[in-house]
Design a protein around this motif. Structure first.
Motif, PDB file in Angstrom:
ATOM      1  N   TYR A 179      11.612 -10.087 -12.381  1.00 51.39           N
ATOM      2  CA  TYR A 179      12.207 -11.427 -12.448  1.00 51.39           C
ATOM      3  C   TYR A 179      13.137 -11.639 -11.255  1.00 51.39           C
ATOM      4  N   ALA A 180      12.950 -12.771 -10.570  1.00 48.97           N
ATOM      5  CA  ALA A 180      13.731 -13.038  -9.349  1.00 48.97           C
ATOM      6  C   ALA A 180      14.326 -14.443  -9.374  1.00 48.97           C
ATOM      7  N   GLY A 181      14.569 -14.968 -10.561  1.00 41.41           N
ATOM      8  CA  GLY A 181      15.028 -16.351 -10.686  1.00 41.41           C
ATOM      9  C   GLY A 181      16.372 -16.639 -10.065  1.00 41.41           C
ATOM     10  N   TYR A 182      17.195 -15.615  -9.881  1.00 40.53           N
ATOM     11  CA  TYR A 182      18.518 -15.837  -9.294  1.00 40.53           C
ATOM     12  C   TYR A 182      18.544 -15.593  -7.785  1.00 40.53           C
ATOM     13  N   ASP A 183      17.414 -15.246  -7.217  1.00 38.65           N
ATOM     14  CA  ASP A 183      17.360 -14.990  -5.780  1.00 38.65           C
ATOM     15  C   ASP A 183      17.875 -16.166  -4.941  1.00 38.65           C
ATOM     16  N   PRO A 184      17.499 -17.421  -5.260  1.00 41.03           N
ATOM     17  CA  PRO A 184      17.999 -18.542  -4.446  1.00 41.03           C
ATOM     18  C   PRO A 184      19.523 -18.632  -4.443  1.00 41.03           C
ATOM     19  N   PHE A 185      20.151 -18.397  -5.609  1.00 43.26           N
ATOM     20  CA  PHE A 185      21.615 -18.434  -5.658  1.00 43.26           C
ATOM     21  C   PHE A 185      22.200 -17.349  -4.771  1.00 43.26           C
ATOM     22  N   VAL A 186      21.654 -16.164  -4.887  1.00 42.26           N
ATOM     23  CA  VAL A 186      22.190 -15.036  -4.107  1.00 42.26           C
ATOM     24  C   VAL A 186      22.004 -15.278  -2.613  1.00 42.26           C
ATOM     25  N   ALA A 187      20.879 -15.858  -2.252  1.00 41.92           N
ATOM     26  CA  ALA A 187      20.606 -16.113  -0.836  1.00 41.92           C
ATOM     27  C   ALA A 187      21.606 -17.087  -0.236  1.00 41.92           C
ATOM     28  N   ARG A 188      22.052 -18.089  -1.012  1.00 46.33           N
ATOM     29  CA  ARG A 188      22.975 -19.092  -0.476  1.00 46.33           C
ATOM     30  C   ARG A 188      24.425 -18.808  -0.868  1.00 46.33           C
ATOM     31  N   ALA A 189      24.673 -17.676  -1.537  1.00 44.55           N
ATOM     32  CA  ALA A 189      25.993 -17.417  -2.118  1.00 44.55           C
ATOM     33  C   ALA A 189      27.120 -17.641  -1.116  1.00 44.55           C
ATOM     34  N   ASN A 190      28.005 -18.548  -1.444  1.00 50.56           N
ATOM     35  CA  ASN A 190      29.187 -18.837  -0.639  1.00 50.56           C
ATOM     36  C   ASN A 190      30.242 -19.444  -1.558  1.00 50.56           C
ATOM     37  N   ASN A 191      31.353 -19.861  -0.986  1.00 50.40           N
ATOM     38  CA  ASN A 191      32.427 -20.398  -1.819  1.00 50.40           C
ATOM     39  C   ASN A 191      31.967 -21.594  -2.655  1.00 50.40           C
ATOM     40  N   ALA A 192      31.143 -22.439  -2.064  1.00 44.20           N
ATOM     41  CA  ALA A 192      30.689 -23.634  -2.774  1.00 44.20           C
ATOM     42  C   ALA A 192      29.854 -23.270  -3.997  1.00 44.20           C
ATOM     43  N   SER A 193      28.907 -22.344  -3.825  1.00 42.52           N
ATOM     44  CA  SER A 193      28.038 -21.998  -4.951  1.00 42.52           C
ATOM     45  C   SER A 193      28.793 -21.244  -6.038  1.00 42.52           C
ATOM     46  N   PHE A 194      29.751 -20.385  -5.663  1.00 35.18           N
ATOM     47  CA  PHE A 194      30.548 -19.709  -6.683  1.00 35.18           C
ATOM     48  C   PHE A 194      31.444 -20.698  -7.430  1.00 35.18           C
ATOM     49  N   ALA A 195      32.050 -21.618  -6.706  1.00 37.83           N
ATOM     50  CA  ALA A 195      32.932 -22.597  -7.349  1.00 37.83           C
ATOM     51  C   ALA A 195      32.154 -23.525  -8.264  1.00 37.83           C
ATOM     52  N   ALA A 196      30.904 -23.811  -7.911  1.00 35.31           N
ATOM     53  CA  ALA A 196      30.090 -24.730  -8.695  1.00 35.31           C
ATOM     54  C   ALA A 196      29.679 -24.152 -10.035  1.00 35.31           C
ATOM     55  N   GLN A 197      29.977 -22.889 -10.278  1.00 33.01           N
ATOM     56  CA  GLN A 197      29.614 -22.250 -11.537  1.00 33.01           C
ATOM     57  C   GLN A 197      30.815 -22.153 -12.474  1.00 33.01           C
TER      58      GLN A 197
END
Length: 362
Positions: free
Chosen positions: A285-303
């Motif tokens: 399962y690789a469903g979180y790969d896109p999040f990890v690939a773009r991981a930055n302050n914006a993506s962490f804060a958006a969660q």
């Protein structure tokens, strides 16, 4: 006239204020929602359609039972929402853009006439979302992510309501139920300028309702959901821990910017290594790969907004005798208080709960 007024409302709900947004943004909001509504047909029509795939019919039957359960057991609104289905021929209902500074987890915000000020901008076309992301200050960290569902807060129920969508209909049954419960909860209570309150409340309803639904579901449905939820919980625990590490770095007054950037890079590297370790046990399962690939302050804060007040809302549910109608009344009472008073009341209910940023659901 009623239809035009409703469509104008949706545009205002989805679009930014006139002083920051051009006519084109309003138009894409209206046009995108109109196309979504036009694609929707009653669930009964799909079930009677010989050309509809059997797997889709199975999911729509499940969705219909879930919708009835939402009313009978969770006291959620009994209206036209989620009584129709639309295949949008794409992977998301909308695409959100979020942005944050290089040394902060505080999202940039845009103000909406109805929804208030929130930390995202939504677009029906991924290309439009990416174009807007590219137009932002290059010093900001930016993320664009797909959103499977959104709510019009009940304002479009006269025209058929928010439909079931191909973007989430094939989720495991437990997750499909949670998605419907979450979006219906937004029709119960919505507070301007407090996304953390709104999303944590809806997340609480989805969790409580989802657990009750699974108690009555088949063994296969429970097994499928357990696998799905185990991965999600593990990933969210990892992102939450990483977010706390980043927050501590950014708020450490003893560190200069160069040192913070170095520690940040190490933290993100650790995050990616830990993710690979987690993923190794997920059978491909690789469903979180896109999040990890773009991981930055914006993506962490958006969660952040989706979990932080949940313990407080769960405590409120217990205080109200696990009665959903009484719980909703108590939440409505809280929603009418000033934001600082709401947060104080939530902290009193669950002292370990943290005030979350105003952010959307990834």
């Amino acid at each position: 006239m009623k239809q035009l007024l409703a469509l104008a409302f949706v545009a205002l709900l989805s679009a930014g204020c006139a002083n920051t947004t051009g006519v084109g943004y309003y138009w894409q909001s209206v046009a995108g929602h109109v196309l979504l509504m036009q694609a929707a047909r009653p669930v009964d029509d799909w079930l009677a359609d010989d050309a509809a795939p059997p797997k889709l019919k199975e999911r729509l039957e499940a969705a219909r039972r879930i919708r009835q359960f939402a009313v009978s057991e969770l006291a959620l609104p009994d209206n036209n929402s989620y009584q129709r289905y639309a295949d949008l021929k794409r992977r998301a209902a909308v695409y959100n853009v979020v942005a944050a500074p290089a040394l902060s987890l505080k999202l940039e915000t845009w103000c909406f006439p109805v929804a208030g000020c929130v930390g995202y901008r939504g677009y029906f076309l991924e290309s439009s979302a990416k174009a807007f992301a590219d137009s932002l200050d290059p010093q900001l960290e930016v993320a664009v992510y797909p959103v499977p569902a959104y709510s019009t807060l009940g304002w479009m129920n006269w025209a058929g309501g928010d439909p079931l969508l191909n973007t989430f209909i094939h989720y495991p049954e437990g997750e499909l139920a949670r998605t419907v419960f979450h979006e219906l909860a937004h029709q119960v209570v919505y507070v301007q300028n407090d996304t953390a309150f709104n999303e944590s409340f809806a997340t609480t309803v989805e969790r409580l309702g989802g657990a009750l639904w699974l108690n009555r579901a088949s063994e296969q449905a429970r097994t499928d959901y357990a696998t799905f939820d185990h991965r999600r919980r593990a990933f969210r625990a990892l992102t939450r821990a990483t977010r706390e590490r980043l927050k501590a770095i950014y708020e450490d007054a003893r560190l200069g910017d160069a040192a913070k950037l170095q520690l940040k890079a190490g933290t993100l590297n650790d995050f990616r290594q830990q993710y690979e370790h987690l993923k190794a046990g997920w059978n491909g399962y690789a469903g979180y790969d896109p999040f990890v690939a773009r991981a930055n302050n914006a993506s962490f804060a958006a969660q952040a907004a989706y979990d932080d007040w949940v313990p407080a809302f769960e405590a409120l549910f217990e205080r109200e005798g696990r009665d959903f109608a009484r719980f909703y009344d108590a939440v409505r009472a809280l929603s009418g208080r000033p934001k600082d008073e709401r947060q104080a009341a939530l902290r009193e209910l669950a002292p370990t709960a943290l005030a979350a940023s105003d952010t959307p659901r990834p």
